[in-house]
Design a protein around this motif. Sequence first.
Motif, PDB file in Angstrom:
ATOM      1  N   GLU A 133      -5.096  -6.923  13.252  1.00  0.00           N
ATOM      2  CA  GLU A 133      -6.515  -7.011  13.124  1.00  0.00           C
ATOM      3  C   GLU A 133      -6.387  -6.531  11.854  1.00  0.00           C
ATOM      4  OE1 GLU A 133      -9.920  -4.283  14.880  1.00  0.00           O
ATOM      5  OE2 GLU A 133      -8.197  -3.738  15.101  1.00  0.00           O
ATOM      6  N   ALA A 134      -5.938  -5.182  11.026  1.00  0.00           N
ATOM      7  CA  ALA A 134      -5.543  -4.207  10.306  1.00  0.00           C
ATOM      8  C   ALA A 134      -5.074  -4.669   9.335  1.00  0.00           C
ATOM      9  CB  ALA A 134      -5.205  -3.279  10.706  1.00  0.00           C
ATOM     10  N   GLU A 135      -4.684  -6.304   8.813  1.00  0.00           N
ATOM     11  CA  GLU A 135      -4.200  -7.317   7.864  1.00  0.00           C
ATOM     12  C   GLU A 135      -5.220  -8.196   7.858  1.00  0.00           C
ATOM     13  OE1 GLU A 135      -0.279 -10.001   6.813  1.00  0.00           O
ATOM     14  OE2 GLU A 135      -0.014  -8.834   7.908  1.00  0.00           O
ATOM     15  N   GLU A 136      -5.560  -8.313   8.765  1.00  0.00           N
ATOM     16  CA  GLU A 136      -7.108  -9.176   7.892  1.00  0.00           C
ATOM     17  C   GLU A 136      -8.096  -8.349   7.964  1.00  0.00           C
ATOM     18  OE1 GLU A 136      -6.498 -12.826   8.482  1.00  0.00           O
ATOM     19  OE2 GLU A 136      -4.779 -12.919   8.986  1.00  0.00           O
ATOM     20  N   LEU A 137      -8.554  -8.102   7.933  1.00  0.00           N
ATOM     21  CA  LEU A 137      -9.342  -6.543   7.673  1.00  0.00           C
ATOM     22  C   LEU A 137      -9.522  -6.483   6.519  1.00  0.00           C
ATOM     23  CD1 LEU A 137     -12.537  -5.445   7.640  1.00  0.00           C
ATOM     24  CD2 LEU A 137     -10.906  -3.510   8.973  1.00  0.00           C
ATOM     25  N   LEU A 138      -8.510  -6.436   5.930  1.00  0.00           N
ATOM     26  CA  LEU A 138      -7.749  -6.412   4.733  1.00  0.00           C
ATOM     27  C   LEU A 138      -8.089  -7.206   3.165  1.00  0.00           C
ATOM     28  CD1 LEU A 138      -7.398  -4.366   2.428  1.00  0.00           C
ATOM     29  CD2 LEU A 138      -5.161  -4.171   2.715  1.00  0.00           C
ATOM     30  N   LYS A 139      -7.896  -8.648   4.001  1.00  0.00           N
ATOM     31  CA  LYS A 139      -7.891  -9.684   3.304  1.00  0.00           C
ATOM     32  C   LYS A 139      -9.254  -9.867   2.829  1.00  0.00           C
ATOM     33  CE  LYS A 139      -3.503 -12.038   4.630  1.00  0.00           C
ATOM     34  NZ  LYS A 139      -2.768 -12.752   5.644  1.00  0.00           N
ATOM     35  N   ARG A 140     -10.271  -9.388   4.193  1.00  0.00           N
ATOM     36  CA  ARG A 140     -11.528  -9.865   3.832  1.00  0.00           C
ATOM     37  C   ARG A 140     -12.579  -8.425   3.118  1.00  0.00           C
ATOM     38  NH1 ARG A 140     -10.804 -10.372  10.020  1.00  0.00           N
ATOM     39  NH2 ARG A 140     -12.571  -8.643  10.370  1.00  0.00           N
ATOM     40  N   LEU A 141     -11.885  -7.550   3.053  1.00  0.00           N
ATOM     41  CA  LEU A 141     -12.245  -6.898   2.190  1.00  0.00           C
ATOM     42  C   LEU A 141     -11.848  -7.161   1.258  1.00  0.00           C
ATOM     43  CD1 LEU A 141     -11.861  -3.224   3.993  1.00  0.00           C
ATOM     44  CD2 LEU A 141     -14.015  -4.078   3.732  1.00  0.00           C
ATOM     45  N   ALA A 166       2.385   6.377   6.163  1.00  0.00           N
ATOM     46  CA  ALA A 166       4.297   6.923   6.611  1.00  0.00           C
ATOM     47  C   ALA A 166       3.670   8.153   6.738  1.00  0.00           C
ATOM     48  CB  ALA A 166       4.854   6.175   5.571  1.00  0.00           C
ATOM     49  N   GLU A 167       3.124   8.400   5.941  1.00  0.00           N
ATOM     50  CA  GLU A 167       2.518  10.109   6.250  1.00  0.00           C
ATOM     51  C   GLU A 167       2.053  10.335   7.998  1.00  0.00           C
ATOM     52  OE1 GLU A 167      -0.228  10.613   3.269  1.00  0.00           O
ATOM     53  OE2 GLU A 167       1.038  10.798   1.384  1.00  0.00           O
ATOM     54  N   ALA A 168       1.395   9.644   8.172  1.00  0.00           N
ATOM     55  CA  ALA A 168       1.001   9.420   9.873  1.00  0.00           C
ATOM     56  C   ALA A 168       1.496   9.199  10.798  1.00  0.00           C
ATOM     57  CB  ALA A 168      -0.230   8.758  10.061  1.00  0.00           C
ATOM     58  N   GLY A 169       3.019   8.885   9.949  1.00  0.00           N
ATOM     59  CA  GLY A 169       3.936   7.953  11.593  1.00  0.00           C
ATOM     60  C   GLY A 169       3.470   6.900  12.236  1.00  0.00           C
ATOM     61  N   SER A 170       2.715   6.344  12.057  1.00  0.00           N
ATOM     62  CA  SER A 170       1.829   5.702  12.341  1.00  0.00           C
ATOM     63  C   SER A 170       1.771   3.724  12.202  1.00  0.00           C
ATOM     64  CB  SER A 170       0.153   5.731  12.639  1.00  0.00           C
ATOM     65  OG  SER A 170      -0.777   4.707  12.871  1.00  0.00           O
ATOM     66  N   PRO A 171       2.034   2.686  12.682  1.00  0.00           N
ATOM     67  CA  PRO A 171       1.172   1.598  11.973  1.00  0.00           C
ATOM     68  C   PRO A 171       0.431   1.757  11.442  1.00  0.00           C
ATOM     69  CG  PRO A 171       1.617   1.501  14.701  1.00  0.00           C
ATOM     70  CD  PRO A 171       1.721   3.197  14.741  1.00  0.00           C
ATOM     71  N   VAL A 172       0.055   0.113  10.254  1.00  0.00           N
ATOM     72  CA  VAL A 172      -1.004   0.136   9.683  1.00  0.00           C
ATOM     73  C   VAL A 172      -1.667   0.008  10.385  1.00  0.00           C
ATOM     74  CG1 VAL A 172      -1.633  -1.366   7.948  1.00  0.00           C
ATOM     75  CG2 VAL A 172      -0.054  -0.049   7.707  1.00  0.00           C
ATOM     76  N   THR A 173      -2.992   0.493  10.868  1.00  0.00           N
ATOM     77  CA  THR A 173      -4.503   0.324  11.667  1.00  0.00           C
ATOM     78  C   THR A 173      -5.666  -0.033  11.302  1.00  0.00           C
ATOM     79  OG1 THR A 173      -4.950   2.685  11.758  1.00  0.00           O
ATOM     80  CG2 THR A 173      -3.381   1.922  13.773  1.00  0.00           C
ATOM     81  N   ARG A 174      -6.579  -0.375  12.093  1.00  0.00           N
ATOM     82  CA  ARG A 174      -7.827  -1.206  11.418  1.00  0.00           C
ATOM     83  C   ARG A 174      -8.344   0.690  10.277  1.00  0.00           C
ATOM     84  NH1 ARG A 174     -13.112  -0.112  12.839  1.00  0.00           N
ATOM     85  NH2 ARG A 174     -14.230  -2.431  11.651  1.00  0.00           N
ATOM     86  N   GLU A 175      -8.314   1.474  11.439  1.00  0.00           N
ATOM     87  CA  GLU A 175      -8.917   2.537  10.403  1.00  0.00           C
ATOM     88  C   GLU A 175      -8.632   3.069   9.364  1.00  0.00           C
ATOM     89  OE1 GLU A 175     -11.601   6.328  10.651  1.00  0.00           O
ATOM     90  OE2 GLU A 175     -11.235   4.215  12.185  1.00  0.00           O
ATOM     91  N   LEU A 176      -6.687   2.576   8.752  1.00  0.00           N
ATOM     92  CA  LEU A 176      -6.312   2.967   7.663  1.00  0.00           C
ATOM     93  C   LEU A 176      -6.814   1.694   6.872  1.00  0.00           C
ATOM     94  CD1 LEU A 176      -2.676   4.576   9.339  1.00  0.00           C
ATOM     95  CD2 LEU A 176      -4.018   5.733   8.351  1.00  0.00           C
TER      96      LEU A 176
END
Length: 214
Positions: A133-141, A166-176
């Motif tokens: 979801e995050a990857e597709e959102l960035l491509k559209r933006l 990386a700073e959040a220790g999280s996968p790349v999400t829609r919010e990020l």
Amino acid sequence: MFYGISHLIVPTTDLERAVTLWRDVVGFAEARRGEGYVDIDSGNVQLRLMQVPAIEAKVSLRLNVGDVRSTWQALLAAGAAPRYAPMKTPELEEMACVTDPDGHSILLWRALTEDEWDFVPELPKQQGEWTPEAEELLKRLLAHVPALFRMLARRKTTRVIEMMAAEAGSPVTRELVIRGYITSSAKATRFRLVEPLRAEGINPDDYRADFDYE
């Protein structure tokens, strides 16, 4: 010592016809005339149109143009013969080719803009896990960024988002992705991001802190 190429010799059986083609149709400047030749300034190298009784060797010239189709049509109207019509190539270029009255090949080309590609480039991901979801959102933006600047924006935005993840220790999400998309842009131009975000159903007011981030 070599100083570079000063001229490319283009033999012709009709000097004035060749001058008309390169000066009046193509639009290059006539630089110099001499006995049996005319120099044409192409901007980075000169073409020496050389009067000869017969063409013994044909040349091929590759011209970078702003509009392949209109240039191709102008050359045909001036007496050139078509070799192939404008087409897209696997090298992400538009190309066409004609043969001038002396049999020389004139290849016209320009690089396609990203908006003319038949695919969306992959993100230059380097680290971390991305949710689909995050990857597709960035491509559209990123599709809202002018094509001339999109490659640079893609690299910078992807890098910023991955640093945040990386700073959040999280996968790349829609919010990020949303936050990185905003903060990777210069603060003075972030107002341009409002409409792309709204087009994705995102309320820019929810990210006011990111818009104000220095």
